[in-house]
Design an enzyme around this catalytic site. Structure first.
Site, PDB file in Angstrom:
ATOM      1  N   HIS A  22      -5.038  47.096 -60.760  1.00 15.52           N
ATOM      2  CA  HIS A  22      -6.183  48.014 -60.768  1.00 15.52           C
ATOM      3  C   HIS A  22      -6.388  48.675 -62.137  1.00 15.52           C
ATOM      4  O   HIS A  22      -7.527  48.799 -62.602  1.00 15.52           O
ATOM      5  CB  HIS A  22      -6.015  49.074 -59.681  1.00 15.52           C
ATOM      6  CG  HIS A  22      -6.187  48.529 -58.304  1.00 15.52           C
ATOM      7  ND1 HIS A  22      -7.392  48.018 -57.855  1.00 15.52           N
ATOM      8  CD2 HIS A  22      -5.312  48.402 -57.266  1.00 15.52           C
ATOM      9  CE1 HIS A  22      -7.251  47.609 -56.600  1.00 15.52           C
ATOM     10  NE2 HIS A  22      -6.005  47.834 -56.230  1.00 15.52           N
ATOM     11  N   SER A  53      -4.062  52.588 -52.132  1.00 16.46           N
ATOM     12  CA  SER A  53      -3.187  51.440 -52.412  1.00 16.46           C
ATOM     13  C   SER A  53      -1.722  51.725 -52.117  1.00 16.46           C
ATOM     14  O   SER A  53      -1.234  52.842 -52.340  1.00 16.46           O
ATOM     15  CB  SER A  53      -3.310  51.046 -53.892  1.00 16.46           C
ATOM     16  OG  SER A  53      -4.614  50.634 -54.198  1.00 16.46           O
TER      17      SER A  53
END
Length: 288
Positions: free
Chosen positions: A226, A126
């Site tokens: 997340h 990410s």
């Protein structure tokens, strides 16, 4: 994993925001051997997914977009042990408040685990889109909002100050940003780069993700997404995305958020709800 018509592929390429599609061959590489793109569709919009995620099947946890987007993988898909979710995108701004991304990651992981029972790791690679701007804000913040040099730099303060004129022309953080300008890619990738820069920037990144809060939640939107969905912050990756976009967001660094089994995900979600950033020992060491 049905073959999609060209109109769907075109819609995916057009709405890819995390790692913009550069060429047709670039798009093909994201759909070839060892790669998947999965999405949620609505019957009324059969040619445009509401949300989609790109996945790379890898031999193990990876921390480099160059590995994912480089040459076509030689690894047979059946030998993959890690599924890396490296880009998730929504296509309709009107669905911004609907948590389709979480549901898509869970569904994608379930489908991949059924197809490849040997998969052991389900993780993201990410971006950290707010890190560099956070450093700039902190450098410009007056007391009492500013953090002390020793608090930010820890054991790396003295080695960094040794690179500067004595006394330093500004705060250590302001000096760091000036030192990296105007071309941080050249400063950080040069063989002559001072060794202190890597552990220093990784420490600052760990602080940003783990300790910087707003309403008892991480300030970084990707981290909040997340971690709030039950992932754990597994690893910080140096020079994971040396593109202009990656350098502009986070000096090229990216992170892995790892999704464990259902019980672990539920436990992590509960810990996040109590204000904890669930992280590995490897990440914790950057804060020492």
């Amino acid at each position: 994993y049905e073959t999609s018509p060209a109109s769907v592929v075109e819609a995916i390429a057009r709405h890819e925001q995390v790692h913009p599609v550069r060429t047709l061959s670039d798009m093909r590489s994201r759909l070839g051997n060892g790669r998947r793109c999965l999405g949620f569709f609505h019957p009324s919009l059969p040619e445009k997914p509401l949300v989609f995620v790109h996945v790379a099947l890898m031999p193990d946890l990876t921390g480099s977009m160059l590995e994912i987007r480089g040459s076509p993988p030689l690894l047979p898909e059946a030998d993959a042990r890690a599924a890396i979710f490296y880009s998730i995108n929504a296509t309709n701004p009107g669905l911004a408040g609907v948590d389709l991304g979480n549901a898509l990651i869970k569904r994608a992981a379930s489908l991949l685990a059924a197809e490849f029972p040997e998969l052991e790791t389900f993780s993201t690679l990410s971006p950290v889109p707010g890190f560099r701007s956070w450093l700039e804000v902190k450098a410009a913040s007056p007391p009492p909002f500013a953090l002390s040099d020793s608090e930010l730099f820890g054991p790396h303060l003295a080695p960094f100050l040794s690179l500067l004129p004595s006394p330093p022309p500004a705060s250590a953080l302001s000096s760091l940003l000036s030192y990296l300008s105007p071309s941080p890619a050249d400063r950080l990738s040069s063989p002559a780069a001072p060794p202190v820069l890597r552990p220093l920037l990784l420490r600052l990144l760990a602080r940003y993700l783990c300790l910087e809060r707003r309403r008892n939640r991480p300030v970084d939107g990707v981290a909040k997404f997340h971690l709030g969905n039950g992932a754990a912050l597994r690893r910080l990756n140096w020079m994971a995305d040396p593109s202009g976009r990656g350098m502009g967001q986070s000096y090229g660094m990216m992170v892995n958020y790892e999704y464990g089994g259902e019980g672990e995900v539920d436990g992590n979600r509960g810990r996040f709800g109590r204000g904890e950033v669930v992280r590995s020992e490897e990440v914790e060491r950057h804060l020492e």
